[in-house]
Design a protein around this motif. Structure first.
Motif, PDB file in Angstrom:
ATOM      1  N   VAL A 128       0.833  -1.200   0.000  1.00 39.30           N
ATOM      2  CA  VAL A 128       0.000   0.000   0.000  1.00 39.30           C
ATOM      3  C   VAL A 128       0.869   1.252   0.000  1.00 39.30           C
ATOM      4  N   ARG A 129       1.909   1.265   0.850  1.00 45.41           N
ATOM      5  CA  ARG A 129       2.796   2.432   0.896  1.00 45.41           C
ATOM      6  C   ARG A 129       3.481   2.635  -0.460  1.00 45.41           C
ATOM      7  N   GLY A 130       3.864   1.525  -1.100  1.00 45.14           N
ATOM      8  CA  GLY A 130       4.495   1.639  -2.413  1.00 45.14           C
ATOM      9  C   GLY A 130       3.554   2.231  -3.448  1.00 45.14           C
ATOM     10  N   GLU A 131       2.285   1.788  -3.425  1.00 49.61           N
ATOM     11  CA  GLU A 131       1.309   2.339  -4.362  1.00 49.61           C
ATOM     12  C   GLU A 131       1.090   3.826  -4.115  1.00 49.61           C
ATOM     13  N   ILE A 132       1.023   4.207  -2.846  1.00 46.34           N
ATOM     14  CA  ILE A 132       0.771   5.612  -2.507  1.00 46.34           C
ATOM     15  C   ILE A 132       1.952   6.488  -2.907  1.00 46.34           C
ATOM     16  N   GLU A 133       3.163   6.031  -2.614  1.00 43.08           N
ATOM     17  CA  GLU A 133       4.349   6.837  -2.895  1.00 43.08           C
ATOM     18  C   GLU A 133       4.569   7.030  -4.391  1.00 43.08           C
ATOM     19  N   ASN A 134       4.078   6.090  -5.197  1.00 44.71           N
ATOM     20  CA  ASN A 134       4.280   6.176  -6.637  1.00 44.71           C
ATOM     21  C   ASN A 134       3.198   6.977  -7.346  1.00 44.71           C
ATOM     22  N   ARG A 135       2.289   7.575  -6.575  1.00 46.75           N
ATOM     23  CA  ARG A 135       1.214   8.362  -7.165  1.00 46.75           C
ATOM     24  C   ARG A 135       1.357   9.818  -6.766  1.00 46.75           C
TER      25      ARG A 135
ATOM     26  N   LYS B  88      -1.271  11.945  -6.630  1.00 41.03           N
ATOM     27  CA  LYS B  88      -2.438  12.266  -5.810  1.00 41.03           C
ATOM     28  C   LYS B  88      -2.999  10.984  -5.221  1.00 41.03           C
ATOM     29  N   PHE B  89      -3.341  11.033  -3.944  1.00 42.27           N
ATOM     30  CA  PHE B  89      -3.862   9.845  -3.283  1.00 42.27           C
ATOM     31  C   PHE B  89      -5.268   9.520  -3.780  1.00 42.27           C
ATOM     32  N   SER B  90      -5.495   8.243  -4.048  1.00 45.30           N
ATOM     33  CA  SER B  90      -6.828   7.728  -4.358  1.00 45.30           C
ATOM     34  C   SER B  90      -6.952   6.350  -3.746  1.00 45.30           C
ATOM     35  N   VAL B  91      -8.079   6.085  -3.135  1.00 48.22           N
ATOM     36  CA  VAL B  91      -8.261   4.796  -2.490  1.00 48.22           C
ATOM     37  C   VAL B  91      -8.253   3.656  -3.503  1.00 48.22           C
ATOM     38  N   TRP B  92      -8.546   3.972  -4.766  1.00 49.48           N
ATOM     39  CA  TRP B  92      -8.563   2.934  -5.798  1.00 49.48           C
ATOM     40  C   TRP B  92      -7.165   2.410  -6.108  1.00 49.48           C
ATOM     41  N   HIS B  93      -6.140   3.144  -5.685  1.00 51.64           N
ATOM     42  CA  HIS B  93      -4.768   2.658  -5.866  1.00 51.64           C
ATOM     43  C   HIS B  93      -4.481   1.464  -4.958  1.00 51.64           C
ATOM     44  N   LEU B  94      -5.375   1.215  -3.992  1.00 52.96           N
ATOM     45  CA  LEU B  94      -5.191   0.099  -3.066  1.00 52.96           C
ATOM     46  C   LEU B  94      -5.781  -1.202  -3.603  1.00 52.96           C
TER      47      LEU B  94
END
Length: 275
Positions: free
Chosen positions: A114-121, A123-129
């Motif tokens: 999850v942290r990796g997905e967030i850091e690579n975006r 803007k935060f979006s819950v769909w990145h999870l």
């Protein structure tokens, strides 16, 4: 670290611990889940509903912890407490310890993903999870199937393979109503011959199937768990969407009531260019 921040961390961690304890309780119920599968009963449906609730609880609270609790060791402690809660509510044994450790490792990998997905975006979006969430839910489903496996394996060790009267009646009824006509064209058997075929099947199930299955007894729990996993996998994929939607709503409410705030920070972006 402010007192208010500590309180929020404790609350989110407690929610994950409660979800882990609830999931462990459902795993305990699943130990006897094999009894409800043949024939399928309303108890199997109710167990499935409880399982869905427990999985969604772990997925949603785990998502909150993975996104909000920083640094990493804080989220790791939260998942460790959740693993302990699952262990104490499910099975205090060596198997329970092994599953709890796997649950903890799964949680840590989930947080990292999850942290990796967030850091690579940007803007935060819950769909990145979504991708980490699917893996988490599949592993939780595998835990439930593991519980069914161990419960049925213990029954096989005690009594060997056997079929209850209710199971025999169900198999004979299904064969009489759906299978015989598919194997043989309609009208091939008269009523007497059809009844003889049904009686022969019942006699086999009552007297001979136990001895015929004896060489394969060790494989039947694995087969049952695999069948259940195959049935639950499409449901799990659907749950990934539901859990993301719930998480999205929860984050909106947390931001609305001021429990969580959005923050922006400058980041270094790496691009390729021609010199």
């Amino acid at each position: 670290m402010s007192t208010q921040r500590i309180v929020k961390i404790v609350v989110f961690g407690a929610l994950l611990a409660g979800a882990g304890g609830f999931f462990g309780l459902v795993l305990r119920w699943a130990d006897n889940g094999w009894e409800y599968l043949m024939p399928p009963t309303w108890d199997a449906f109710y167990l499935g509903v409880w399982f869905i609730g427990a999985v969604l609880a772990v997925a949603v609270t785990g998502g909150l912890v993975a996104v909000l609790l920083r640094p990493f060791w804080v989220a790791a402690v939260a998942f460790a407490v959740s693993a302990l809660a699952m262990f104490f509510t499910w099975d205090i044994s060596m198997i329970g310890i092994i599953v709890a450790v796997i649950y903890l490792l799964m949680g840590l990998l989930y947080v990292l993903a999850v942290r990796g997905e967030i850091e690579n975006r940007i803007k935060f979006s819950v769909w990145h999870l979504m991708r980490p969430q699917i893996i988490l839910l599949l592993l939780l489903t595998a835990f439930a199937c593991t519980s069914i496996y161990f419960g049925y394996a213990e029954e096989i060790d005690r009594n060997g393979f056997s079929m209850s009267e209710e199971t025999i009646d169900w198999v004979v009824e299904v064969a009489d109503e759906h299978i015989i006509d598919r194997i043989l064209p309609e009208g091939t058997l008269n009523n007497r011959e059809r009844q003889d075929a049904v009686d022969e099947l019942r006699d086999y199930l009552e007297n001979d199937v136990k001895s015929d299955m004896e060489p394969y007894e060790d494989y039947t729990p694995v087969g049952l768990a695999a069948i259940v996993f195959g049935i639950m996998t499409p449901i799990t994929l659907l749950l990934s969407w539901i859990s993301i939607l719930i998480l999205s709503l929860v984050f909106i409410l947390l931001i609305r009531f001021g429990a969580v705030k959005k923050s922006a920070k400058a980041v270094e972006v790496i691009r390729l260019s021609i010199e």
